[in-house]
Write an enzyme that holds these catalytic residues in place. Structure first.
Site, PDB file in Angstrom:
ATOM      1  N   LYS A 183       0.837  -1.196   0.000  1.00 12.52           N
ATOM      2  CA  LYS A 183       0.000   0.000   0.000  1.00 12.52           C
ATOM      3  C   LYS A 183       0.881   1.259   0.000  1.00 12.52           C
ATOM      4  O   LYS A 183       2.091   1.180   0.242  1.00 12.52           O
ATOM      5  CB  LYS A 183      -0.941  -0.057   1.206  1.00 12.52           C
ATOM      6  CG  LYS A 183      -1.973  -1.211   1.118  1.00 12.52           C
ATOM      7  CD  LYS A 183      -2.772  -1.285   2.405  1.00 12.52           C
ATOM      8  CE  LYS A 183      -3.922  -2.279   2.313  1.00 12.52           C
ATOM      9  NZ  LYS A 183      -4.663  -2.347   3.603  1.00 12.52           N
ATOM     10  N   GLU A 209      -9.326  -9.955  -7.835  1.00 13.46           N
ATOM     11  CA  GLU A 209      -8.428  -8.817  -7.602  1.00 13.46           C
ATOM     12  C   GLU A 209      -7.287  -8.790  -8.624  1.00 13.46           C
ATOM     13  O   GLU A 209      -6.904  -7.712  -9.095  1.00 13.46           O
ATOM     14  CB  GLU A 209      -7.891  -8.874  -6.164  1.00 13.46           C
ATOM     15  CG  GLU A 209      -8.993  -8.588  -5.146  1.00 13.46           C
ATOM     16  CD  GLU A 209      -8.619  -8.926  -3.706  1.00 13.46           C
ATOM     17  OE1 GLU A 209      -7.457  -9.345  -3.463  1.00 13.46           O
ATOM     18  OE2 GLU A 209      -9.486  -8.790  -2.826  1.00 13.46           O
ATOM     19  N   TYR A 261     -12.255  -2.663  -3.332  1.00 12.30           N
ATOM     20  CA  TYR A 261     -12.827  -2.641  -1.987  1.00 12.30           C
ATOM     21  C   TYR A 261     -14.360  -2.631  -1.982  1.00 12.30           C
ATOM     22  O   TYR A 261     -14.978  -2.167  -1.013  1.00 12.30           O
ATOM     23  CB  TYR A 261     -12.255  -1.457  -1.212  1.00 12.30           C
ATOM     24  CG  TYR A 261     -10.808  -1.694  -0.786  1.00 12.30           C
ATOM     25  CD1 TYR A 261     -10.469  -2.786   0.026  1.00 12.30           C
ATOM     26  CD2 TYR A 261      -9.779  -0.847  -1.193  1.00 12.30           C
ATOM     27  CE1 TYR A 261      -9.160  -3.021   0.419  1.00 12.30           C
ATOM     28  CE2 TYR A 261      -8.454  -1.078  -0.797  1.00 12.30           C
ATOM     29  CZ  TYR A 261      -8.163  -2.164   0.012  1.00 12.30           C
ATOM     30  OH  TYR A 261      -6.868  -2.403   0.404  1.00 12.30           O
ATOM     31  N   ASN A 315      -1.862  -0.177   7.240  1.00  8.85           N
ATOM     32  CA  ASN A 315      -1.218  -1.434   7.614  1.00  8.85           C
ATOM     33  C   ASN A 315      -0.343  -2.036   6.510  1.00  8.85           C
ATOM     34  O   ASN A 315      -0.136  -3.226   6.437  1.00  8.85           O
ATOM     35  CB  ASN A 315      -2.270  -2.438   8.114  1.00  8.85           C
ATOM     36  CG  ASN A 315      -3.373  -2.659   7.094  1.00  8.85           C
ATOM     37  OD1 ASN A 315      -3.285  -2.187   5.969  1.00  8.85           O
ATOM     38  ND2 ASN A 315      -4.384  -3.407   7.469  1.00  8.85           N
ATOM     39  N   HIS A 345      -1.736  -5.490   1.436  1.00 14.71           N
ATOM     40  CA  HIS A 345      -3.014  -6.155   1.172  1.00 14.71           C
ATOM     41  C   HIS A 345      -2.726  -7.557   0.658  1.00 14.71           C
ATOM     42  O   HIS A 345      -1.795  -7.747  -0.128  1.00 14.71           O
ATOM     43  CB  HIS A 345      -3.820  -5.400   0.109  1.00 14.71           C
ATOM     44  CG  HIS A 345      -4.985  -6.204  -0.400  1.00 14.71           C
ATOM     45  ND1 HIS A 345      -6.180  -6.257   0.267  1.00 14.71           N
ATOM     46  CD2 HIS A 345      -5.095  -7.052  -1.460  1.00 14.71           C
ATOM     47  CE1 HIS A 345      -6.992  -7.092  -0.383  1.00 14.71           C
ATOM     48  NE2 HIS A 345      -6.357  -7.578  -1.435  1.00 14.71           N
TER      49      HIS A 345
HETATM   50  N1  UDP Z   1      -9.603  -1.100   7.602  1.00 15.63           N
HETATM   51  C1  UDP Z   1      -9.720   0.018   8.398  1.00 15.63           C
HETATM   52  N2  UDP Z   1     -10.507  -0.039   9.533  1.00 15.63           N
HETATM   53  C2  UDP Z   1     -11.172  -1.171   9.874  1.00 15.63           C
HETATM   54  C3  UDP Z   1     -11.045  -2.310   9.065  1.00 15.63           C
HETATM   55  C4  UDP Z   1     -10.264  -2.239   7.941  1.00 15.63           C
HETATM   56  O1  UDP Z   1      -9.135   1.062   8.111  1.00 15.63           O
HETATM   57  O2  UDP Z   1     -11.851  -1.183  10.916  1.00 15.63           O
HETATM   58  C5  UDP Z   1      -8.775  -1.017   6.375  1.00 15.63           C
HETATM   59  C6  UDP Z   1      -7.411  -1.679   6.528  1.00 15.63           C
HETATM   60  O3  UDP Z   1      -6.485  -0.921   5.753  1.00 15.63           O
HETATM   61  C7  UDP Z   1      -7.651  -3.045   5.948  1.00 15.63           C
HETATM   62  C8  UDP Z   1      -8.621  -2.735   4.808  1.00 15.63           C
HETATM   63  O4  UDP Z   1      -9.444  -1.705   5.323  1.00 15.63           O
HETATM   64  O5  UDP Z   1      -6.452  -3.656   5.508  1.00 15.63           O
HETATM   65  C9  UDP Z   1      -9.468  -3.890   4.351  1.00 15.63           C
HETATM   66  O6  UDP Z   1     -10.121  -4.457   5.469  1.00 15.63           O
HETATM   67  P1  UDP Z   1     -10.240  -6.026   5.670  1.00 15.63           P
HETATM   68  O7  UDP Z   1     -11.188  -6.272   6.792  1.00 15.63           O
HETATM   69  O8  UDP Z   1     -10.551  -6.659   4.346  1.00 15.63           O
HETATM   70  O9  UDP Z   1      -8.771  -6.443   6.175  1.00 15.63           O
HETATM   71  P2  UDP Z   1      -7.586  -7.210   5.431  1.00 15.63           P
HETATM   72  O10 UDP Z   1      -8.212  -8.243   4.531  1.00 15.63           O
HETATM   73  O11 UDP Z   1      -6.790  -6.169   4.690  1.00 15.63           O
HETATM   74  O12 UDP Z   1      -6.791  -7.809   6.556  1.00 15.63           O
HETATM   75 MG    MG Z   2      -9.679  -8.021   3.076  1.00 13.23          MG
END
Ligand code: UDP
Ligand code: MG
Length: 157
Positions: free
Chosen positions: A12, A129, A52, A115, A118
């Site tokens: 990211k 994706e 997303y 974080n 992805h």
């Molecule tokens: N995210 C966030 N707040 C939240 C949950 C997710 O900002 O409460 C962001 C974070 O960058 C995350 C992305 O949205 O990586 C996608 O969320 P997901 O639950 O799919 O997590 P991932 O699959 O990336 O672990």
């Molecule tokens: Mg995810």
């Protein structure tokens, strides 16, 4: 028997801006996965929305869309046995504070919103994706070229 899989990985914008591209790619390569496609790109509105889609309407969605477009990302296709789950294991929990030490998110990030990586959450998500960011011609599966060249070179003596 675990299958050879491919998954979609993105470094990211915060990971790119902080100079972590090499460190993050290294985690996947050291594990033994093959990076079969890789490019840096600016995520378009359409790509961000498609990527997303599952999060549309959630409180963090607008911030997430802004974040993923805040600078270039490095998009990758990563292949290996059980690669979808394996990559997520290496990445750690979504919240870096809860991620196991030694995972990418625990080691390189502090807050859930930013974080650094992805990774697809299923084989179906991975295919969906990958198609958002790559066409099939950009994905390479033949790593034999070097060994063939070296063998030819050595045989030439
Ligand atoms: N995210 C966030 N707040 C939240 C949950 C997710 O900002 O409460 C962001 C974070 O960058 C995350 C992305 O949205 O990586 C996608 O969320 P997901 O639950 O799919 O997590 P991932 O699959 O990336 O672990
Ligand atoms: Mg995810």
């Amino acid at each position: 028997m675990r299958a050879e899989e491919r998954t979609f990985v993105a470094i990211k914008p915060d990971g790119v801006q902080r100079g972590l591209i090499g460190d993050i790619v290294k985690r996947f390569e050291t594990k033994g996965y093959k990076v079969t496609a890789l490019k840096m790109l600016q995520v378009t509105d359409a790509q961000a929305k498609a990527h997303y889609a599952e999060h549309e309407g959630k409180p963090f969605y607008p911030r997430l869309i802004r974040y993923i477009q805040s600078g270039p990302i490095v998009a990758m296709v990563v292949e290996g046995y059980n690669a979808v789950a394996g990559v997520r294991h290496l990445m750690g929990s979504t919240d870096p504070d809860k991620a196991e030490v030694g995972t990418i998110r625990a080691d390189f990030a502090q807050v859930m919103e930013y974080n650094v990586v992805h990774g697809s959450d299923s084989v179906e998500s991975a295919e969906r994706e990958i198609a958002i960011y790559f066409n099939e011609k950009e994905i390479f599966d033949d790593r034999k070229c070097m060994s063939e060249l070296v063998t030819e070179y050595l045989d030439a003596d």
